[in-house]
Write a protein that holds these residues in place. Sequence first.
Motif, PDB file in Angstrom:
ATOM      1  N   ASP A 177       0.833  -1.193   0.000  1.00  0.00           N
ATOM      2  CA  ASP A 177       0.000   0.000   0.000  1.00  0.00           C
ATOM      3  C   ASP A 177       0.878   1.258   0.000  1.00  0.00           C
ATOM      4  OD1 ASP A 177      -2.364   1.336  -0.125  1.00  0.00           O
ATOM      5  OD2 ASP A 177      -2.827   1.211   2.012  1.00  0.00           O
ATOM      6  N   ARG A 178       1.977   1.160  -0.731  1.00  0.00           N
ATOM      7  CA  ARG A 178       2.891   2.278  -0.955  1.00  0.00           C
ATOM      8  C   ARG A 178       3.808   1.895  -2.107  1.00  0.00           C
ATOM      9  NH1 ARG A 178       7.062   2.724   4.056  1.00  0.00           N
ATOM     10  NH2 ARG A 178       7.806   4.372   2.687  1.00  0.00           N
ATOM     11  N   ASN A 179       4.650   2.775  -2.536  1.00  0.00           N
ATOM     12  CA  ASN A 179       5.565   2.497  -3.638  1.00  0.00           C
ATOM     13  C   ASN A 179       6.559   1.404  -3.224  1.00  0.00           C
ATOM     14  OD1 ASN A 179       7.489   2.497  -5.669  1.00  0.00           O
ATOM     15  ND2 ASN A 179       7.763   4.715  -5.697  1.00  0.00           N
ATOM     16  N   PRO A 180       6.580   0.241  -3.905  1.00  0.00           N
ATOM     17  CA  PRO A 180       7.527  -0.821  -3.531  1.00  0.00           C
ATOM     18  C   PRO A 180       8.990  -0.360  -3.533  1.00  0.00           C
ATOM     19  CG  PRO A 180       5.923  -1.652  -5.102  1.00  0.00           C
ATOM     20  CD  PRO A 180       5.716  -0.168  -5.032  1.00  0.00           C
ATOM     21  N   MET A 181       9.317   0.577  -4.416  1.00  0.00           N
ATOM     22  CA  MET A 181      10.690   1.080  -4.442  1.00  0.00           C
ATOM     23  C   MET A 181      11.024   1.856  -3.174  1.00  0.00           C
ATOM     24  SD  MET A 181      12.136   0.012  -7.250  1.00  0.00           S
ATOM     25  CE  MET A 181      13.370   1.133  -7.896  1.00  0.00           C
ATOM     26  N   ASP A 182      10.026   2.505  -2.574  1.00  0.00           N
ATOM     27  CA  ASP A 182      10.245   3.181  -1.292  1.00  0.00           C
ATOM     28  C   ASP A 182      10.412   2.166  -0.170  1.00  0.00           C
ATOM     29  OD1 ASP A 182      10.069   5.642  -2.534  1.00  0.00           O
ATOM     30  OD2 ASP A 182       7.952   5.952  -2.017  1.00  0.00           O
ATOM     31  N   VAL A 183       9.667   1.052  -0.243  1.00  0.00           N
ATOM     32  CA  VAL A 183       9.825  -0.025   0.740  1.00  0.00           C
ATOM     33  C   VAL A 183      11.250  -0.566   0.694  1.00  0.00           C
ATOM     34  CG1 VAL A 183       9.030  -2.318   1.442  1.00  0.00           C
ATOM     35  CG2 VAL A 183       7.385  -0.630   0.613  1.00  0.00           C
ATOM     36  N   LEU A 184      11.750  -0.790  -0.519  1.00  0.00           N
ATOM     37  CA  LEU A 184      13.114  -1.274  -0.689  1.00  0.00           C
ATOM     38  C   LEU A 184      14.122  -0.241  -0.181  1.00  0.00           C
ATOM     39  CD1 LEU A 184      15.282  -3.189  -1.815  1.00  0.00           C
ATOM     40  CD2 LEU A 184      14.969  -2.082  -4.036  1.00  0.00           C
ATOM     41  N   ARG A 185      13.913   1.013  -0.564  1.00  0.00           N
ATOM     42  CA  ARG A 185      14.850   2.074  -0.187  1.00  0.00           C
ATOM     43  C   ARG A 185      14.969   2.177   1.340  1.00  0.00           C
ATOM     44  NH1 ARG A 185      12.500   5.734  -2.839  1.00  0.00           N
ATOM     45  NH2 ARG A 185      13.605   5.376  -4.802  1.00  0.00           N
ATOM     46  N   LEU A 186      13.850   2.083   2.042  1.00  0.00           N
ATOM     47  CA  LEU A 186      13.871   2.152   3.504  1.00  0.00           C
ATOM     48  C   LEU A 186      14.635   0.973   4.094  1.00  0.00           C
ATOM     49  CD1 LEU A 186      12.911   3.484   6.153  1.00  0.00           C
ATOM     50  CD2 LEU A 186      10.836   2.072   5.993  1.00  0.00           C
ATOM     51  N   ALA A 187      14.402  -0.226   3.553  1.00  0.00           N
ATOM     52  CA  ALA A 187      15.091  -1.417   4.067  1.00  0.00           C
ATOM     53  C   ALA A 187      16.591  -1.321   3.833  1.00  0.00           C
ATOM     54  CB  ALA A 187      14.522  -2.675   3.410  1.00  0.00           C
ATOM     55  N   LEU A 188      16.994  -0.828   2.673  1.00  0.00           N
ATOM     56  CA  LEU A 188      18.423  -0.688   2.387  1.00  0.00           C
ATOM     57  C   LEU A 188      19.066   0.337   3.309  1.00  0.00           C
ATOM     58  CD1 LEU A 188      18.442  -0.802  -1.530  1.00  0.00           C
ATOM     59  CD2 LEU A 188      19.195  -2.580   0.064  1.00  0.00           C
ATOM     60  N   PHE A 189      18.316   1.355   3.696  1.00  0.00           N
ATOM     61  CA  PHE A 189      18.862   2.371   4.594  1.00  0.00           C
ATOM     62  C   PHE A 189      19.014   1.826   6.012  1.00  0.00           C
ATOM     63  CE2 PHE A 189      18.277   5.717   7.753  1.00  0.00           C
ATOM     64  CZ  PHE A 189      19.310   6.592   7.410  1.00  0.00           C
ATOM     65  N   HIS A 545      16.122 -11.359  -0.251  1.00  0.00           N
ATOM     66  CA  HIS A 545      17.370 -12.126  -0.119  1.00  0.00           C
ATOM     67  C   HIS A 545      18.327 -11.827  -1.274  1.00  0.00           C
ATOM     68  CE1 HIS A 545      15.178 -15.384   2.487  1.00  0.00           C
ATOM     69  NE2 HIS A 545      15.121 -14.172   3.011  1.00  0.00           N
ATOM     70  N   LEU A 546      17.772 -11.665  -2.483  1.00  0.00           N
ATOM     71  CA  LEU A 546      18.615 -11.286  -3.611  1.00  0.00           C
ATOM     72  C   LEU A 546      19.244  -9.915  -3.363  1.00  0.00           C
ATOM     73  CD1 LEU A 546      19.734 -11.421  -6.496  1.00  0.00           C
ATOM     74  CD2 LEU A 546      17.501 -10.660  -7.331  1.00  0.00           C
ATOM     75  N   THR A 547      18.459  -8.986  -2.850  1.00  0.00           N
ATOM     76  CA  THR A 547      18.972  -7.646  -2.544  1.00  0.00           C
ATOM     77  C   THR A 547      20.115  -7.719  -1.530  1.00  0.00           C
ATOM     78  OG1 THR A 547      16.782  -6.707  -2.948  1.00  0.00           O
ATOM     79  CG2 THR A 547      18.325  -5.370  -1.676  1.00  0.00           C
ATOM     80  N   TRP A 548      20.014  -8.642  -0.577  1.00  0.00           N
ATOM     81  CA  TRP A 548      21.048  -8.787   0.453  1.00  0.00           C
ATOM     82  C   TRP A 548      22.280  -9.549  -0.045  1.00  0.00           C
ATOM     83  CZ3 TRP A 548      17.011 -10.668   4.569  1.00  0.00           C
ATOM     84  CH2 TRP A 548      16.323  -9.556   5.091  1.00  0.00           C
ATOM     85  N   GLY A 549      22.215 -10.157  -1.235  1.00  0.00           N
ATOM     86  CA  GLY A 549      23.400 -10.796  -1.792  1.00  0.00           C
ATOM     87  C   GLY A 549      23.362 -12.301  -1.922  1.00  0.00           C
ATOM     88  N   LEU A 550      22.158 -12.922  -1.856  1.00  0.00           N
ATOM     89  CA  LEU A 550      22.080 -14.379  -1.977  1.00  0.00           C
ATOM     90  C   LEU A 550      22.078 -14.736  -3.462  1.00  0.00           C
ATOM     91  CD1 LEU A 550      19.792 -16.656   0.247  1.00  0.00           C
ATOM     92  CD2 LEU A 550      21.172 -17.401  -1.686  1.00  0.00           C
ATOM     93  N   ALA A 551      23.279 -14.658  -4.054  1.00  0.00           N
ATOM     94  CA  ALA A 551      23.419 -14.860  -5.499  1.00  0.00           C
ATOM     95  C   ALA A 551      24.881 -15.095  -5.851  1.00  0.00           C
ATOM     96  CB  ALA A 551      22.900 -13.636  -6.261  1.00  0.00           C
ATOM     97  N   THR A 552      25.100 -15.603  -7.043  1.00  0.00           N
ATOM     98  CA  THR A 552      26.398 -15.619  -7.701  1.00  0.00           C
ATOM     99  C   THR A 552      26.104 -15.762  -9.194  1.00  0.00           C
ATOM    100  OG1 THR A 552      28.601 -16.617  -7.798  1.00  0.00           O
ATOM    101  CG2 THR A 552      26.754 -18.129  -7.529  1.00  0.00           C
ATOM    102  N   SER A 553      27.120 -15.947 -10.000  1.00  0.00           N
ATOM    103  CA  SER A 553      26.912 -16.164 -11.430  1.00  0.00           C
ATOM    104  C   SER A 553      27.899 -17.198 -11.943  1.00  0.00           C
ATOM    105  CB  SER A 553      27.085 -14.858 -12.227  1.00  0.00           C
ATOM    106  OG  SER A 553      26.050 -13.948 -11.949  1.00  0.00           O
TER     107      SER A 553
END
Length: 576
Positions: A177-189, A545-553
Motif C-alpha cells: 500500500d505504498r511504492n515498492p521502491m520506497d519499501v526497498l529504499r527504507l530497508a536498504l537504509f 534475499h537477492l537484494t542482500w546478496g544471496l546470489a552468484t553467477s
Amino acid sequence: MEHHTLRAKPCNSYLFFGILLIFAFLASFADAAIHYHEFVIEAKPVKRLCRTHSIVTVNGQFPGPTLEVRDGDSLVIKAINSARYNITLHWHGLRQLRNPWADGPEYVTQCPIQPGRSYTYQFTIQNQEGTLWWHAHSRWLRATVYGALIIYPKLGSPYPFPMPKREIPILLGEWWDRNPMDVLRLALFTGAPPNVSDAFTINGQPGDLYRCSSEETAIFPVEAGETILLRIISSAMNAELFFGVANHKLTVVAADAAYTKPFTTNVIMITPGQTTDVLLTADQPPARYYMAAHAYQSANAPFDNTTTTAILEYKSAPCSAKKGQSLKPILPQLPGFNDTATTTAFTAQFTSLSQVKVPIEIDQSLFFTVGVGLINCSNPNSPRCQGPNGTRFTASINNVSFVLPRRNSLMQAYYQGQPGIFTTDFPPVPPIQFDYTGNVSRGLWQPMKGTKLFKLKFGSKVQIVFQDTNIVSVDDHPMHLHGFQFYVVGSGFGNFDPRNDPAKFNLFDPPKRNTIGTPPGGWVAIRFVADNPGIWLLHCHIDSHLTWGLATSFLVENGVGILQTVQPPPLDLPQC
C-alpha cells in the motif's frame, strides 16, 4: 554382445537422404512465427485497498500483457522506458541459447535501460513448451512489472494429457500500500527486513477478503463438467504460497515449462519464480467456489498472513433469493502457514513423464551453503543498523555476499575484456565446514562481500547441492538458475551426507525445473550440463534475499565452433 556391420550405401541413397534432411529442416521452420511487440514501461494510477498509487506498468496494464507463442517461434520485443527508474526485463525460464544479451538481469547480462531510452530483446524459443513468465529484473520493479509467457506445442503436437476445454493464466502476486521502491529504499537504509506486503493478489486483484476490493475480484466462469487448465505463476516477491480451489481436486501436469507425471492434490505450494500447470474438472454442484492463496512461511520472520481470493463460478449456479444476488462462495481449507510437512509431501510427487538423460559422471561437484546473515555495525545505535542487536541483514552463498557491479555489466565486461569488474574465484565449497543446520557460531554469521563468479567449461556435467543454514533462521530458499533447466535429483533434511545421500538420488525420472526450494533446515541436489555459453545469474528468488546478496553467477566458457559460442551483442545493447 550384439555386433553391427556398417555397409556402404550407393551415392544416390546419400543424395536421397540428404534431400530428406533438407526438407525436414525447412519444414521445422515452416510453421515458426516471429512475434513483434512494443512494451512501453510507464507509470499508471491504479487503485487497490481504497487508495490510488502510481505504479510502473507495461502498456498501462497490471499485470502486464500475456505473451502467447509456440515452440520454435521468435520474439522481438522493443522495451521503451517511459518510467522514472532504470529497468530491465527478464524472460524467466527461457534458455536463451548463446544469447545472454536477451536474458535481462541488470548489471549481469546488460546495463539497465535508462529513462527515455529503449532496447529490443530478440530471442527464439528452442525446444521448450509450457508456462513461463516475464518480469522486471531491476531492484523491486517486478512487484508490478510482470506477465505470463505461454509456449504452446508446435502445430500438430498434442499435450501429453487430455485437451482442456479452456486455459486460464493465474498470476499470484504481492501488493504494497505504498511504492515498492520506497519499501526497498527504507530497508536498504535501515538494514532491517523490508515491510511485509499488505495483500496478495490473483491476476492483480486482492479479492473479497480485503477492504475496497470485492467489486474487482477476479471471476472465472465455467460450465459444469468441463475441464480447464490453470497455468499458475508465482510472481510474488518475498512469499511462498499455498493455493487451492474449494472442493475441487487439482491434477498437476507440468511445472516450470516441463511436463510431469500427473498427480492429484488438494493444494499446491509454489515459490516465487515457479509455475505449476494443473487440470481442474468442474465436477461439483453448481455454485461459486473460492480460489485462494496464503503464505507458506518456513522462516522465523514477520510475514503477510492475509489471504487472496478469486472466484470459480459455475454458469448454472443458482442465485440467492435476495434481489438476485449470487451465493457466497465456499472458501478452501489451506494448510497452516508453517506446514512444512504438506510442502515436503507435495514437492516429493514431482517426476518427469518418463526416463530422462541425467548427467551421471559429474565433472564439477559444487556444495553451496545458502542463507541469511548479519553484518556487525561499529555503531549499533545507528539508524542504519536496525537489524537484531544493532546489525544489518545480509545473505550469501558459501559465505560470499554477491555485489552487483555498476560500471559495467558482467557479460559486457567479459565480452569486452574489461578487467576489474569481477573475479572467477567463487568457492566451490564453504570456506569453513560447520554444523549447517545446528546451532551456528556467531563468528560465522557475517559473510564477505564480493563480485565473484564460478567458471565452468562448456559441456561440463555439473552437480550442485544447495545446503540451507540455520544462520538467523532456517528457510526455504527458491534457487533460480538463469540460462538452464536442471534436474532435481534429491533432497532431504539436516546436513547433506556425501557418503550416503547420493545413493538415494533419483537418476531415472527426476523433475526438470528452473527454480527449486531448499527444504528449511535441509538440502536439495540438482544436475545439468553446462551447454549454454555466457554469464548466467544464480540467485534466491525471494527478492529481499537477492537484494542482500544471496546470489552468484556462472561464467560458462565458449566451446568449439559457432554453435558453442556466445553470439555478438546487439547494436542497441544499453551502456552503463
